[in-house]
Scaffold this motif. Sequence first.
Motif, PDB file in Angstrom:
ATOM      1  N   GLU A 193      43.369  48.573  43.872  1.00 32.00           N
ATOM      2  CA  GLU A 193      41.950  48.823  43.615  1.00 32.00           C
ATOM      3  C   GLU A 193      41.350  47.918  42.534  1.00 32.00           C
ATOM      4  OE1 GLU A 193      41.323  53.008  43.057  1.00 32.00           O
ATOM      5  OE2 GLU A 193      42.321  53.530  44.951  1.00 32.00           O
ATOM      6  N   MET A 194      42.133  46.957  42.032  1.00 30.87           N
ATOM      7  CA  MET A 194      41.629  46.079  40.970  1.00 30.87           C
ATOM      8  C   MET A 194      40.914  44.857  41.559  1.00 30.87           C
ATOM      9  SD  MET A 194      42.633  47.589  38.148  1.00 30.87           S
ATOM     10  CE  MET A 194      42.333  49.150  38.956  1.00 30.87           C
ATOM     11  N   ASP A 195      40.006  44.269  40.744  1.00 38.86           N
ATOM     12  CA  ASP A 195      39.351  43.012  41.154  1.00 38.86           C
ATOM     13  C   ASP A 195      40.095  41.809  40.589  1.00 38.86           C
ATOM     14  OD1 ASP A 195      37.138  44.237  42.495  1.00 38.86           O
ATOM     15  OD2 ASP A 195      36.370  44.789  40.509  1.00 38.86           O
ATOM     16  N   TYR A 196      40.781  42.035  39.465  1.00 36.03           N
ATOM     17  CA  TYR A 196      41.538  40.965  38.821  1.00 36.03           C
ATOM     18  C   TYR A 196      42.833  41.556  38.299  1.00 36.03           C
ATOM     19  CZ  TYR A 196      42.742  37.087  35.704  1.00 36.03           C
ATOM     20  OH  TYR A 196      43.390  36.041  35.083  1.00 36.03           O
ATOM     21  N   TRP A 197      43.959  40.991  38.718  1.00 37.38           N
ATOM     22  CA  TRP A 197      45.254  41.435  38.184  1.00 37.38           C
ATOM     23  C   TRP A 197      45.695  40.439  37.118  1.00 37.38           C
ATOM     24  CZ3 TRP A 197      47.444  46.033  39.085  1.00 37.38           C
ATOM     25  CH2 TRP A 197      47.090  46.753  40.242  1.00 37.38           C
ATOM     26  N   ALA A 198      45.719  40.911  35.884  1.00 37.83           N
ATOM     27  CA  ALA A 198      46.151  40.072  34.762  1.00 37.83           C
ATOM     28  C   ALA A 198      47.635  40.331  34.546  1.00 37.83           C
ATOM     29  CB  ALA A 198      45.355  40.411  33.507  1.00 37.83           C
ATOM     30  N   LEU A 199      48.458  39.458  35.098  1.00 33.79           N
ATOM     31  CA  LEU A 199      49.895  39.712  35.086  1.00 33.79           C
ATOM     32  C   LEU A 199      50.621  39.065  33.912  1.00 33.79           C
ATOM     33  CD1 LEU A 199      50.673  39.027  38.877  1.00 33.79           C
ATOM     34  CD2 LEU A 199      50.203  41.236  37.784  1.00 33.79           C
ATOM     35  N   GLY A 200      51.734  39.697  33.550  1.00 30.45           N
ATOM     36  CA  GLY A 200      52.675  39.137  32.589  1.00 30.45           C
ATOM     37  C   GLY A 200      54.073  39.336  33.122  1.00 30.45           C
ATOM     38  N   ILE A 205      39.760  45.202  35.848  1.00 30.68           N
ATOM     39  CA  ILE A 205      40.835  44.286  35.450  1.00 30.68           C
ATOM     40  C   ILE A 205      42.101  45.108  35.193  1.00 30.68           C
ATOM     41  CG2 ILE A 205      41.605  42.635  33.675  1.00 30.68           C
ATOM     42  CD1 ILE A 205      38.544  42.176  33.134  1.00 30.68           C
ATOM     43  N   GLY A 206      43.172  44.794  35.884  1.00 26.84           N
ATOM     44  CA  GLY A 206      44.428  45.528  35.702  1.00 26.84           C
ATOM     45  C   GLY A 206      45.435  44.700  34.924  1.00 26.84           C
ATOM     46  N   LEU A 207      45.826  45.205  33.751  1.00 26.38           N
ATOM     47  CA  LEU A 207      46.859  44.530  32.947  1.00 26.38           C
ATOM     48  C   LEU A 207      48.211  45.070  33.372  1.00 26.38           C
ATOM     49  CD1 LEU A 207      45.647  44.590  29.226  1.00 26.38           C
ATOM     50  CD2 LEU A 207      45.589  42.741  30.864  1.00 26.38           C
ATOM     51  N   LEU A 208      49.056  44.199  33.897  1.00 22.30           N
ATOM     52  CA  LEU A 208      50.325  44.670  34.456  1.00 22.30           C
ATOM     53  C   LEU A 208      51.457  43.697  34.122  1.00 22.30           C
ATOM     54  CD1 LEU A 208      51.839  46.633  36.447  1.00 22.30           C
ATOM     55  CD2 LEU A 208      51.111  45.099  38.294  1.00 22.30           C
ATOM     56  N   HIS A 209      52.527  44.269  33.583  1.00 20.76           N
ATOM     57  CA  HIS A 209      53.722  43.471  33.272  1.00 20.76           C
ATOM     58  C   HIS A 209      54.725  43.790  34.373  1.00 20.76           C
ATOM     59  CE1 HIS A 209      55.876  41.057  30.273  1.00 20.76           C
ATOM     60  NE2 HIS A 209      56.961  41.733  30.627  1.00 20.76           N
ATOM     61  N   ALA A 210      54.958  42.869  35.273  1.00 23.41           N
ATOM     62  CA  ALA A 210      55.766  43.218  36.444  1.00 23.41           C
ATOM     63  C   ALA A 210      56.330  41.997  37.143  1.00 23.41           C
ATOM     64  CB  ALA A 210      54.897  43.991  37.436  1.00 23.41           C
ATOM     65  N   ASN A 211      57.390  42.244  37.893  1.00 23.91           N
ATOM     66  CA  ASN A 211      57.952  41.217  38.747  1.00 23.91           C
ATOM     67  C   ASN A 211      57.349  41.390  40.137  1.00 23.91           C
ATOM     68  OD1 ASN A 211      59.539  39.590  40.405  1.00 23.91           O
ATOM     69  ND2 ASN A 211      61.391  39.947  39.215  1.00 23.91           N
ATOM     70  N   VAL A 212      56.469  40.460  40.509  1.00 20.98           N
ATOM     71  CA  VAL A 212      55.805  40.533  41.813  1.00 20.98           C
ATOM     72  C   VAL A 212      56.613  39.742  42.833  1.00 20.98           C
ATOM     73  CG1 VAL A 212      53.700  40.001  43.107  1.00 20.98           C
ATOM     74  CG2 VAL A 212      53.538  40.717  40.716  1.00 20.98           C
ATOM     75  N   GLY A 213      56.955  40.387  43.935  1.00 20.57           N
ATOM     76  CA  GLY A 213      57.643  39.680  45.016  1.00 20.57           C
ATOM     77  C   GLY A 213      59.097  39.372  44.695  1.00 20.57           C
ATOM     78  N   ASN A 214      59.708  40.180  43.832  1.00 17.09           N
ATOM     79  CA  ASN A 214      61.138  40.048  43.524  1.00 17.09           C
ATOM     80  C   ASN A 214      61.539  38.622  43.153  1.00 17.09           C
ATOM     81  OD1 ASN A 214      63.740  40.855  43.184  1.00 17.09           O
ATOM     82  ND2 ASN A 214      64.231  40.970  45.370  1.00 17.09           N
ATOM     83  N   VAL A 248      34.483  33.987  23.865  1.00 14.32           N
ATOM     84  CA  VAL A 248      34.698  34.895  24.992  1.00 14.32           C
ATOM     85  C   VAL A 248      34.377  36.331  24.585  1.00 14.32           C
ATOM     86  CG1 VAL A 248      36.442  33.432  26.083  1.00 14.32           C
ATOM     87  CG2 VAL A 248      37.165  35.181  24.428  1.00 14.32           C
ATOM     88  N   ASP A 249      34.206  37.204  25.582  1.00 22.54           N
ATOM     89  CA  ASP A 249      33.889  38.598  25.291  1.00 22.54           C
ATOM     90  C   ASP A 249      35.115  39.380  24.838  1.00 22.54           C
ATOM     91  OD1 ASP A 249      30.941  38.999  26.237  1.00 22.54           O
ATOM     92  OD2 ASP A 249      31.885  37.706  27.714  1.00 22.54           O
ATOM     93  N   PHE A 250      36.274  39.069  25.432  1.00 23.63           N
ATOM     94  CA  PHE A 250      37.500  39.774  25.031  1.00 23.63           C
ATOM     95  C   PHE A 250      38.738  38.989  25.446  1.00 23.63           C
ATOM     96  CE2 PHE A 250      35.840  41.463  29.013  1.00 23.63           C
ATOM     97  CZ  PHE A 250      36.934  41.468  29.866  1.00 23.63           C
ATOM     98  N   LEU A 251      39.878  39.468  24.920  1.00 19.57           N
ATOM     99  CA  LEU A 251      41.167  38.836  25.212  1.00 19.57           C
ATOM    100  C   LEU A 251      42.101  39.888  25.816  1.00 19.57           C
ATOM    101  CD1 LEU A 251      43.511  36.710  24.842  1.00 19.57           C
ATOM    102  CD2 LEU A 251      43.719  37.553  22.482  1.00 19.57           C
ATOM    103  N   CYS A 252      42.760  39.522  26.929  1.00 15.22           N
ATOM    104  CA  CYS A 252      43.726  40.424  27.567  1.00 15.22           C
ATOM    105  C   CYS A 252      45.129  39.879  27.369  1.00 15.22           C
ATOM    106  CB  CYS A 252      43.474  40.501  29.076  1.00 15.22           C
ATOM    107  SG  CYS A 252      42.002  41.415  29.507  1.00 15.22           S
ATOM    108  N   LEU A 253      46.040  40.737  26.904  1.00 16.01           N
ATOM    109  CA  LEU A 253      47.429  40.313  26.708  1.00 16.01           C
ATOM    110  C   LEU A 253      48.348  41.201  27.555  1.00 16.01           C
ATOM    111  CD1 LEU A 253      47.381  39.825  22.820  1.00 16.01           C
ATOM    112  CD2 LEU A 253      47.341  38.033  24.562  1.00 16.01           C
ATOM    113  N   ALA A 254      49.013  40.577  28.528  1.00 19.30           N
ATOM    114  CA  ALA A 254      49.760  41.350  29.525  1.00 19.30           C
ATOM    115  C   ALA A 254      51.249  41.511  29.204  1.00 19.30           C
ATOM    116  CB  ALA A 254      49.569  40.733  30.907  1.00 19.30           C
ATOM    117  N   GLY A 255      51.547  41.955  27.987  1.00 20.41           N
ATOM    118  CA  GLY A 255      52.927  42.336  27.659  1.00 20.41           C
ATOM    119  C   GLY A 255      53.782  41.269  27.015  1.00 20.41           C
ATOM    120  N   ASP A 256      54.893  41.730  26.404  1.00 22.35           N
ATOM    121  CA  ASP A 256      55.799  40.854  25.664  1.00 22.35           C
ATOM    122  C   ASP A 256      55.060  40.069  24.569  1.00 22.35           C
ATOM    123  OD1 ASP A 256      57.776  41.792  27.288  1.00 22.35           O
ATOM    124  OD2 ASP A 256      58.327  39.864  28.170  1.00 22.35           O
ATOM    125  N   ILE A 257      54.337  40.822  23.738  1.00 25.31           N
ATOM    126  CA  ILE A 257      53.669  40.207  22.590  1.00 25.31           C
ATOM    127  C   ILE A 257      54.765  39.733  21.639  1.00 25.31           C
ATOM    128  CG2 ILE A 257      51.991  40.551  20.729  1.00 25.31           C
ATOM    129  CD1 ILE A 257      51.055  41.253  23.723  1.00 25.31           C
TER     130      ILE A 257
END
Length: 420
Positions: free
Chosen positions: A190-197, A162-171, A52-61
């Motif tokens: 404004e993101m095309d891909y939300w990479a959530l954690g 690509i947006g890296l976001l650590h969040a609670n979506v929708g409570n 792959v070209d890269f790796l995205c890690l969305a928090g709590d490593i």
Amino acid sequence: MAQFRFVHSADLHLGTPLRGIGTIPPHLAELFRTATLLAWERLVQFCIDEQVDFLCLAGDIYDERDRNLTAQLAFQQGCERLHEAQISIYLIHGNHDPMDGKQAHLHWPSNLYTFSAEQVESYPIIRHGEEIARIYGRSYPTYHVTENYSQSYKRSSSAFAIGLLHANVGNSSGHANYAPCSLQDLQNGEMDYWALGHIHKPQQLQDQLPTIIYAGNPQGRHWKEAGERGCYLIEVDGVQVHSRFQPLQVIRWEEEVVELQGVDGEQALLDQLFHIAEQVNERTNSTPVLLRIRLEGRTPLYDGLLDEEVRQELLERINHQLMGLGMKVWLASLQSMALPLQIPDIASQSLAADIMQIVQDWRADWIEQRTTIRSILDELKDRRFWEQEGLLPSDAELQAMIEQLEPWLLQRLGEGGGKR
Ligand SMILES: [Mn+2]
């Protein structure tokens, strides 16, 4: 339009001490101890195999704010392997490993990009001089983030965002409500891909643009994190996004419910337990599994099943059988939520009648009782830990416990008191 591939993962929780089960055999114990680290190794290997070209890690490593050294060294080693394979890593820190935690002084390879906690930053992905994507992200400064971060993700170029976001979506309940936002916030963002954690169960919230995915954790850490765990391989072709889930867990948690209606003796129960374990073994393709079975329904075995020693005996018998056949399932826990065939008629005894009246009042007045129980749970010493792990009982679980109380008390009282 550019084509590229990346892996989206999150919530590695490196260094989590897995716990909550009794004796396990040595071959599982070692796996159990190092499971989160081994799953990280698998993730690294997967990125290399897939080129792959890269790796995205969305928090709590890391699992803890003050990162443990073994976990940091294991992470460093994985990053170095990815560096050799020319794969970059983009990461944010979450509520478990915020920026204000203690870190060892280590050298990190140049392919590692950590987003700061000050504001949303972005890094371009450049190929042959052309920007093919841009990654946006923001780390947590401290564990408790109540601000809606999603709204500050503004794109600064026309490249795939690509947006890296650590969040609670929708409570989502059962998860601390950090950096809360709604699904709509992300859809309108404004993101095309939300990479959530943050939420540990892998799930795709939306597949058309913007694609919104929780990668989940690559290794479950207790029964509330049962089932398949892994990461997502994402292929982008222009504005087309293809996602594929890749399992990575080295050990799986599974929970099964056995209905005891018609199971009228110990042999029948053993046969039934073995049958379930066998099915789990088949379904999980011989991955090591820690299995918990919950027994429900009315049964003449009710009394015996309340006895810890009896349940232990049943576990040992089943595990002996499973090991003998070389199966990787380990029956680690047997919970009885069973009910007796008949409830003894002891309503005439005044003490019993009084106690039963209290239980029935509880049931009738459930909403208020639930509030009382919740306020007691709020006082728990390690409440934050229980909450972050999603280990506090749900309303349905609390109600099931109350339902258990009446037959249990009646049975005890019916025995003439004092027997136990
Ligand atoms: Mn997490």
